[in-house]
Design a protein around this motif. Sequence first.
Motif, PDB file in Angstrom:
ATOM      1  N   GLY A  66      -2.064 -11.744  -7.646  1.00 36.07           N
ATOM      2  CA  GLY A  66      -2.092 -12.276  -6.349  1.00 36.07           C
ATOM      3  C   GLY A  66      -0.996 -11.526  -5.487  1.00 36.07           C
ATOM      4  O   GLY A  66      -0.410 -11.897  -4.454  1.00 36.07           O
ATOM      5  N   ARG A  67      -0.627 -10.576  -5.913  1.00 36.62           N
ATOM      6  CA  ARG A  67       0.495  -9.763  -5.314  1.00 36.62           C
ATOM      7  C   ARG A  67      -0.004  -8.434  -4.485  1.00 36.62           C
ATOM      8  O   ARG A  67      -1.218  -7.926  -4.843  1.00 36.62           O
ATOM      9  N   ARG A  68       0.631  -8.045  -3.317  1.00 33.58           N
ATOM     10  CA  ARG A  68      -0.055  -6.815  -2.487  1.00 33.58           C
ATOM     11  C   ARG A  68       0.685  -5.444  -3.304  1.00 33.58           C
ATOM     12  O   ARG A  68       1.561  -5.668  -3.682  1.00 33.58           O
ATOM     13  N   TRP A  69       0.049  -4.438  -3.109  1.00 32.21           N
ATOM     14  CA  TRP A  69       0.520  -3.262  -3.937  1.00 32.21           C
ATOM     15  C   TRP A  69       0.417  -2.010  -3.038  1.00 32.21           C
ATOM     16  O   TRP A  69      -0.422  -1.822  -2.382  1.00 32.21           O
ATOM     17  N   ILE A  70       1.362  -1.088  -3.473  1.00 32.14           N
ATOM     18  CA  ILE A  70       1.141   0.204  -2.854  1.00 32.14           C
ATOM     19  C   ILE A  70       1.428   1.161  -4.240  1.00 32.14           C
ATOM     20  O   ILE A  70       2.152   1.099  -4.774  1.00 32.14           O
ATOM     21  N   GLY A  71       0.435   2.227  -4.169  1.00 32.50           N
ATOM     22  CA  GLY A  71       0.653   3.151  -5.242  1.00 32.50           C
ATOM     23  C   GLY A  71       0.714   4.764  -4.679  1.00 32.50           C
ATOM     24  O   GLY A  71       0.120   4.814  -3.551  1.00 32.50           O
ATOM     25  N   ILE A  72       1.733   5.378  -5.538  1.00 35.73           N
ATOM     26  CA  ILE A  72       1.884   6.727  -4.828  1.00 35.73           C
ATOM     27  C   ILE A  72       1.562   7.815  -6.082  1.00 35.73           C
ATOM     28  O   ILE A  72       2.044   7.644  -7.162  1.00 35.73           O
ATOM     29  N   GLU A  73       0.447   8.871  -5.794  1.00 31.14           N
ATOM     30  CA  GLU A  73       0.225   9.577  -6.858  1.00 31.14           C
ATOM     31  C   GLU A  73      -0.266  10.991  -6.224  1.00 31.14           C
ATOM     32  O   GLU A  73      -0.879  10.872  -5.108  1.00 31.14           O
ATOM     33  N   ARG A  74      -0.003  12.062  -6.880  1.00 27.62           N
ATOM     34  CA  ARG A  74      -0.362  13.238  -6.283  1.00 27.62           C
ATOM     35  C   ARG A  74      -1.496  13.931  -6.947  1.00 27.62           C
ATOM     36  O   ARG A  74      -1.801  14.982  -6.452  1.00 27.62           O
ATOM     37  N   GLU A  75      -2.006  13.417  -8.294  1.00 22.45           N
ATOM     38  CA  GLU A  75      -2.861  13.993  -8.947  1.00 22.45           C
ATOM     39  C   GLU A  75      -4.242  13.223  -8.566  1.00 22.45           C
ATOM     40  O   GLU A  75      -4.545  12.288  -8.800  1.00 22.45           O
ATOM     41  N   ASP A  76      -5.353  14.327  -8.331  1.00 23.77           N
ATOM     42  CA  ASP A  76      -6.721  13.668  -7.885  1.00 23.77           C
ATOM     43  C   ASP A  76      -7.421  13.081  -8.786  1.00 23.77           C
ATOM     44  O   ASP A  76      -7.874  11.850  -8.953  1.00 23.77           O
ATOM     45  N   LYS A  77      -7.013  13.408 -10.343  1.00 30.48           N
ATOM     46  CA  LYS A  77      -8.118  12.776 -11.395  1.00 30.48           C
ATOM     47  C   LYS A  77      -7.450  11.704 -11.678  1.00 30.48           C
ATOM     48  O   LYS A  77      -8.067  10.449 -12.253  1.00 30.48           O
ATOM     49  N   TYR A  78      -5.957  11.446 -11.542  1.00 31.60           N
ATOM     50  CA  TYR A  78      -5.554   9.787 -11.941  1.00 31.60           C
ATOM     51  C   TYR A  78      -6.066   8.796 -10.573  1.00 31.60           C
ATOM     52  O   TYR A  78      -6.268   7.860 -10.791  1.00 31.60           O
ATOM     53  N   ILE A  79      -5.820   9.313  -9.449  1.00 36.47           N
ATOM     54  CA  ILE A  79      -6.390   8.655  -8.251  1.00 36.47           C
ATOM     55  C   ILE A  79      -7.842   8.331  -8.298  1.00 36.47           C
ATOM     56  O   ILE A  79      -7.987   6.915  -8.166  1.00 36.47           O
ATOM     57  N   LYS A  80      -8.527   9.074  -8.989  1.00 34.77           N
ATOM     58  CA  LYS A  80      -9.836   8.746  -8.992  1.00 34.77           C
ATOM     59  C   LYS A  80     -10.212   7.450 -10.193  1.00 34.77           C
ATOM     60  O   LYS A  80     -10.806   6.552 -10.014  1.00 34.77           O
TER      61      LYS A  80
ATOM     62  N   LEU B 228       5.590  -1.888  -5.397  1.00 32.71           N
ATOM     63  CA  LEU B 228       5.175  -0.316  -4.958  1.00 32.71           C
ATOM     64  C   LEU B 228       5.422   0.302  -6.352  1.00 32.71           C
ATOM     65  O   LEU B 228       6.556   0.153  -7.116  1.00 32.71           O
ATOM     66  N   ASP B 229       4.542   1.190  -6.712  1.00 34.14           N
ATOM     67  CA  ASP B 229       4.931   2.146  -7.963  1.00 34.14           C
ATOM     68  C   ASP B 229       4.558   3.591  -7.394  1.00 34.14           C
ATOM     69  O   ASP B 229       3.671   4.077  -7.074  1.00 34.14           O
ATOM     70  N   PRO B 230       5.832   4.371  -7.592  1.00 27.93           N
ATOM     71  CA  PRO B 230       5.871   5.718  -7.108  1.00 27.93           C
ATOM     72  C   PRO B 230       5.286   6.712  -7.989  1.00 27.93           C
ATOM     73  O   PRO B 230       4.944   7.697  -7.480  1.00 27.93           O
ATOM     74  N   PHE B 231       4.822   6.290  -9.194  1.00 25.63           N
ATOM     75  CA  PHE B 231       4.328   7.360 -10.226  1.00 25.63           C
ATOM     76  C   PHE B 231       3.168   6.462 -10.555  1.00 25.63           C
ATOM     77  O   PHE B 231       3.108   6.075 -11.777  1.00 25.63           O
ATOM     78  N   PHE B 232       2.098   6.436  -9.728  1.00 30.52           N
ATOM     79  CA  PHE B 232       1.175   5.333  -9.866  1.00 30.52           C
ATOM     80  C   PHE B 232       0.194   5.786 -11.255  1.00 30.52           C
ATOM     81  O   PHE B 232      -0.488   4.739 -11.799  1.00 30.52           O
ATOM     82  N   GLY B 233      -0.311   6.957 -11.538  1.00 24.89           N
ATOM     83  CA  GLY B 233      -0.872   7.438 -12.665  1.00 24.89           C
ATOM     84  C   GLY B 233      -2.442   6.582 -12.491  1.00 24.89           C
ATOM     85  O   GLY B 233      -2.925   6.612 -11.421  1.00 24.89           O
ATOM     86  N   THR B 234      -2.711   5.883 -13.484  1.00 30.44           N
ATOM     87  CA  THR B 234      -4.295   5.346 -13.470  1.00 30.44           C
ATOM     88  C   THR B 234      -4.126   3.866 -13.049  1.00 30.44           C
ATOM     89  O   THR B 234      -5.185   2.901 -13.375  1.00 30.44           O
TER      90      THR B 234
END
Length: 361
Positions: free
Chosen positions: A230-244, A213-219
């Motif tokens: 081969g790992r599972r992942w979770i990202g947390i991000e609040r900025e739409d531009k970075y999520i895109k 898990l990365d709570p400040f996922f960025g790009t």
Amino acid sequence: MVKLPQNQILKGDCIEQMRSLPENSVDMIFADPPYNLQLAGSLYRPNHSKVDAVDDDWDQFDNFDAYDRFTRDWLAAARRILKPTGTIWVIGSYHNIFRVGTALQNIGFWMLNDVIWVKTNPMPNFKGRRFTNAHETMIWCSKDKDARYTFNYEAMKALNEDLQMRSDWTMPICTGGERLKDETGSKAHPTQKPESLLHRVILASTQPGQVVLDPFFGTGTTGAVAKRLGRRWIGIEREDKYIKVATARIAAEPEASDSEAIAHTTPKRKEPRIPFGLLVERGLLSPGTVLVSPCNRHTAKVRADGTIISADHRGSIHQVGALVQGAPSCNGWTYWQVKSDLKNAAVPIDAFRQRIRAELH
């Protein structure tokens, strides 16, 4: 029961999102929190071009107290979702890492290492009033003092040409083709981390199939590398531009379909124990076979019961190896060799042990 989302980006505040996840559900956390850089005004190069520094709202805090409260809150949320066997990595600069380190210890994490990322191509110091900032610090912690966490020692040693991996990692910052750009050609994110850094972090402290898990996922560097390994992942991000940008980047990353390619080197202490006598039973070495030491200084004969005998000593391969050298101990597997028919070359007896181990897998 709340189901853990996997291989997706959760949009929103990292504290709120982590509080919504199941307790003890994540194997590793990599966090690249706001550095609270405290930049005063714009920064220009000697040629008067403006430096694209971190001046975004998400890096702005009113004072140190506000930053400390934010740090305590997100670390507490992270600790709740981290498995008892999990670890957390937090990266920062001199602006914030010491405050983060204090918070980590106060909350109950147990420090394992501080790893120094030495940058081969750091941004120059344009004003010439202090040393060039050529490194960042990563703090690696287990959930508590007695945790049985994952550390892939053999994998790190193999990655470092069979030398123990040290806590100073020299690698370049993210530049060139790896640096993601937006529609205008500008940096998609001001603090994008190199994939080589995340490769080493994830390889060191997780197993294939585990959740990162990365709570400040960025790009999405963490997600892209996790998917590749081969790992599972979770990202947390609040900025739409970075999520895109992150969404497109990870979608383009192929799935890790070759399980053998992403498997780790098995630690020696976890490999099946093979007694020397089994080599004799299997006919790989016959009673009477002569073993030689490096440089042919000492010899010993193999006995039918799996012991060996030299001119003055008898016992196990380890005991006799130590006695002929006058040493307190000896690894007989690597000390004793057998002459082969190929140009009288010597083969370590450990090669026969590895042959049997390969048959057991």
